[in-house]
Design a protein around this motif. Structure first.
Motif, PDB file in Angstrom:
ATOM      1  N   ARG A  72       2.113   6.307  -8.259  1.00 39.86           N
ATOM      2  CA  ARG A  72       1.281   7.404  -7.044  1.00 39.86           C
ATOM      3  C   ARG A  72      -0.239   6.860  -6.749  1.00 39.86           C
ATOM      4  NH1 ARG A  72       3.096  11.741 -10.837  1.00 39.86           N
ATOM      5  NH2 ARG A  72       4.813  12.368  -9.996  1.00 39.86           N
ATOM      6  N   ALA A  73      -0.822   6.439  -7.692  1.00 41.26           N
ATOM      7  CA  ALA A  73      -2.220   5.973  -7.629  1.00 41.26           C
ATOM      8  C   ALA A  73      -2.204   4.587  -6.741  1.00 41.26           C
ATOM      9  CB  ALA A  73      -2.993   5.602  -8.865  1.00 41.26           C
ATOM     10  N   TYR A  74      -1.440   3.621  -6.940  1.00 39.53           N
ATOM     11  CA  TYR A  74      -1.269   2.491  -6.364  1.00 39.53           C
ATOM     12  C   TYR A  74      -0.913   2.845  -4.789  1.00 39.53           C
ATOM     13  CZ  TYR A  74       0.519  -2.030  -4.692  1.00 39.53           C
ATOM     14  OH  TYR A  74       0.646  -3.297  -4.032  1.00 39.53           O
ATOM     15  N   ILE A  75      -0.067   3.615  -4.627  1.00 39.78           N
ATOM     16  CA  ILE A  75       0.399   3.959  -3.251  1.00 39.78           C
ATOM     17  C   ILE A  75      -0.596   4.682  -2.452  1.00 39.78           C
ATOM     18  CG2 ILE A  75       1.902   5.200  -1.986  1.00 39.78           C
ATOM     19  CD1 ILE A  75       4.242   4.705  -4.068  1.00 39.78           C
ATOM     20  N   LEU A  76      -1.462   5.531  -3.296  1.00 41.98           N
ATOM     21  CA  LEU A  76      -2.510   6.101  -2.355  1.00 41.98           C
ATOM     22  C   LEU A  76      -3.454   5.327  -1.949  1.00 41.98           C
ATOM     23  CD1 LEU A  76      -3.607   9.075  -1.570  1.00 41.98           C
ATOM     24  CD2 LEU A  76      -4.377   9.308  -3.916  1.00 41.98           C
ATOM     25  N   MET A  77      -3.867   4.222  -2.762  1.00 42.78           N
ATOM     26  CA  MET A  77      -4.765   3.339  -2.467  1.00 42.78           C
ATOM     27  C   MET A  77      -4.416   2.276  -1.649  1.00 42.78           C
ATOM     28  SD  MET A  77      -6.809   1.924  -6.220  1.00 42.78           S
ATOM     29  CE  MET A  77      -5.405   1.635  -6.966  1.00 42.78           C
ATOM     30  N   LEU A  78      -3.052   2.089  -1.548  1.00 48.88           N
ATOM     31  CA  LEU A  78      -2.469   1.399  -0.502  1.00 48.88           C
ATOM     32  C   LEU A  78      -2.394   1.777   0.959  1.00 48.88           C
ATOM     33  CD1 LEU A  78      -0.815  -1.579   0.437  1.00 48.88           C
ATOM     34  CD2 LEU A  78       1.136   0.022  -0.035  1.00 48.88           C
ATOM     35  N   LEU A  79      -2.313   3.346   0.707  1.00 50.35           N
ATOM     36  CA  LEU A  79      -2.138   4.012   2.055  1.00 50.35           C
ATOM     37  C   LEU A  79      -3.575   4.056   2.602  1.00 50.35           C
ATOM     38  CD1 LEU A  79       0.257   6.838   1.360  1.00 50.35           C
ATOM     39  CD2 LEU A  79       0.629   4.772   2.763  1.00 50.35           C
ATOM     40  N   SER A  80      -4.465   4.520   1.764  1.00 49.87           N
ATOM     41  CA  SER A  80      -5.757   4.638   2.127  1.00 49.87           C
ATOM     42  C   SER A  80      -6.643   3.445   2.586  1.00 49.87           C
ATOM     43  CB  SER A  80      -6.615   5.558   1.343  1.00 49.87           C
ATOM     44  OG  SER A  80      -6.143   6.854   1.221  1.00 49.87           O
ATOM     45  N   SER A  81      -6.612   2.266   1.983  1.00 47.76           N
ATOM     46  CA  SER A  81      -7.275   1.086   2.108  1.00 47.76           C
ATOM     47  C   SER A  81      -6.663  -0.003   3.114  1.00 47.76           C
ATOM     48  CB  SER A  81      -7.792   0.636   0.932  1.00 47.76           C
ATOM     49  OG  SER A  81      -6.549   0.181   0.139  1.00 47.76           O
ATOM     50  N   GLN A  82      -5.176  -0.008   3.191  1.00 49.06           N
ATOM     51  CA  GLN A  82      -4.448  -0.913   3.969  1.00 49.06           C
ATOM     52  C   GLN A  82      -3.980  -0.564   4.913  1.00 49.06           C
ATOM     53  OE1 GLN A  82      -4.684  -4.304   2.840  1.00 49.06           O
ATOM     54  NE2 GLN A  82      -6.223  -3.614   1.496  1.00 49.06           N
ATOM     55  N   LEU A  83      -2.897   0.337   4.950  1.00 54.96           N
ATOM     56  CA  LEU A  83      -2.098   0.706   6.110  1.00 54.96           C
ATOM     57  C   LEU A  83      -2.773   1.522   7.013  1.00 54.96           C
ATOM     58  CD1 LEU A  83       1.506   1.260   4.416  1.00 54.96           C
ATOM     59  CD2 LEU A  83       0.690  -0.772   5.738  1.00 54.96           C
ATOM     60  N   PHE A  84      -3.558   2.654   6.423  1.00 58.64           N
ATOM     61  CA  PHE A  84      -4.253   3.303   7.452  1.00 58.64           C
ATOM     62  C   PHE A  84      -5.927   3.738   7.025  1.00 58.64           C
ATOM     63  CE2 PHE A  84       0.199   4.626   6.705  1.00 58.64           C
ATOM     64  CZ  PHE A  84       0.624   5.003   7.930  1.00 58.64           C
ATOM     65  N   ALA A  85      -6.040   2.447   6.923  1.00 57.27           N
ATOM     66  CA  ALA A  85      -7.851   2.248   6.548  1.00 57.27           C
ATOM     67  C   ALA A  85      -8.368   2.568   7.778  1.00 57.27           C
ATOM     68  CB  ALA A  85      -8.124   0.784   6.219  1.00 57.27           C
ATOM     69  N   ASP A  86      -9.754   3.463   7.570  1.00 56.41           N
ATOM     70  CA  ASP A  86     -10.802   3.551   8.356  1.00 56.41           C
ATOM     71  C   ASP A  86     -11.740   2.832   7.835  1.00 56.41           C
ATOM     72  OD1 ASP A  86     -11.986   5.129   6.465  1.00 56.41           O
ATOM     73  OD2 ASP A  86     -11.156   6.938   7.155  1.00 56.41           O
ATOM     74  N   LYS A  87     -13.172   3.012   8.760  1.00 58.59           N
ATOM     75  CA  LYS A  87     -14.064   2.387   8.633  1.00 58.59           C
ATOM     76  C   LYS A  87     -14.950   2.757   7.336  1.00 58.59           C
ATOM     77  CE  LYS A  87     -15.296   1.679  13.484  1.00 58.59           C
ATOM     78  NZ  LYS A  87     -16.040   1.930  14.933  1.00 58.59           N
ATOM     79  N   ASN A  88     -14.691   3.685   6.719  1.00 58.02           N
ATOM     80  CA  ASN A  88     -14.947   3.992   5.721  1.00 58.02           C
ATOM     81  C   ASN A  88     -14.007   3.802   4.290  1.00 58.02           C
ATOM     82  OD1 ASN A  88     -16.671   5.287   3.467  1.00 58.02           O
ATOM     83  ND2 ASN A  88     -15.889   7.206   3.936  1.00 58.02           N
ATOM     84  N   ALA A  89     -13.717   2.668   4.204  1.00 54.52           N
ATOM     85  CA  ALA A  89     -12.580   2.038   3.492  1.00 54.52           C
ATOM     86  C   ALA A  89     -12.760   2.087   2.089  1.00 54.52           C
ATOM     87  CB  ALA A  89     -12.185   0.599   3.912  1.00 54.52           C
ATOM     88  N   ASN A  90     -13.974   2.493   1.523  1.00 51.74           N
ATOM     89  CA  ASN A  90     -14.216   2.676   0.165  1.00 51.74           C
ATOM     90  C   ASN A  90     -13.955   4.168  -0.571  1.00 51.74           C
ATOM     91  OD1 ASN A  90     -16.346   4.001   1.430  1.00 51.74           O
ATOM     92  ND2 ASN A  90     -17.870   3.433   0.204  1.00 51.74           N
TER      93      ASN A  90
END
Length: 253
Positions: free
Chosen positions: A96-114
């Protein structure tokens, strides 16, 4: 403005590109929900942080939390290495943690990618159900939106699934492709995993890129980059299903 106006016409990234480049499903249930009041859509009105604790087994430090987001470094440090003696439940938490990071930082990243947003929690509650959603269309729609925003003269950074954009450029325009990346597998975007931009000054890179774009002609655009036997040998069989083959062709107008 999610199409590219070239000297020879217009072209755009399509669902076919998403399927081949990222291996994401391009059909299924829609990925939807309210981004501002998503908590109201959660199961039985369950508070987001209660659900977070149930899904990940703990809460981050308050210093790592900002509104409904968690600092990316907390996830990376906490779930970087799966313990050798991990139980099935621990494996699910790390997944779950890996998928959440993937969604937020790769597929649906915004300018606040951190930062990692909690709006994806409803999708992570059941890992078995993740595959039924149309992630490919959602990622492409987000990229389109980011490209449209990028036309604003006040915008200096581009968000979205930029690995899709970069790989699409390299596959469709061989003259813009870096050398030394002849071997590839699935998904096709992984071909450029080790690619790094040259250390040239930013202004110099911009001038060089604009000159290369101005010199492009119609024969520099690859209409069918996925039709070769080499690509067919590595593509997942589901991508080659008849109902998927027609998505996105042609992509030049």
């Amino acid at each position: 403005m999610h199409t590219f106006h070239m000297p020879f016409g217009e072209c755009s990234i399509t669902l076919q590109d998403v399927a081949y480049q990222l291996g994401l499903p391009i059909d299924g249930e829609p990925v939807s929900g309210c981004l501002t009041e998503f908590e109201n859509l959660m199961e039985h009105g369950k508070p987001a942080w209660v659900w977070f604790c149930e899904l990940f087994g703990e809460l981050p430090l308050q210093s790592k939390v900002k509104q409904m987001t968690v600092c990316y470094t907390w996830f990376h440090e906490r779930f970087r290495v799966l313990p050798a003696d991990a139980t099935d439940e621990t494996v699910r938490i790390y997944a779950r943690a890996y998928i959440l990071m993937l969604l937020s930082s790769q597929l649906f990243a915004d300018k606040n990618a951190n930062r990692v947003h909690l709006r994806w929690l409803p999708y992570l509650a059941s890992l078995d159900d993740l595959g039924r959603y149309n992630w490919g269309s959602a990622a492409l729609a987000w990229l389109y939106r980011c490209l449209c925003r990028g036309t604003n003269r006040n915008v200096v950074n581009l968000a979205g699934p930029l690995q899709l954009l970069q790989s699409w450029i390299f596959w469709r325009f061989p003259t813009l492709r870096p050398s030394g990346f002849d071997v590839f597998g699935f998904h096709l975007a992984s071909r450029w995993a080790t690619f790094l931009l040259r250390n040239d000054p930013g202004d110099q890179r911009s001038v060089s890129a604009r000159l290369s774009l101005d010199r492009l002609r119609v024969h520099d655009f690859v209409w069918e980059p996925y039709s070769s036997a080499e690509v067919g040998a590595v593509i997942h069989p589901k991508i080659l299903a008849d109902e998927h083959l027609g998505y996105g062709r042609p992509s030049l107008a």
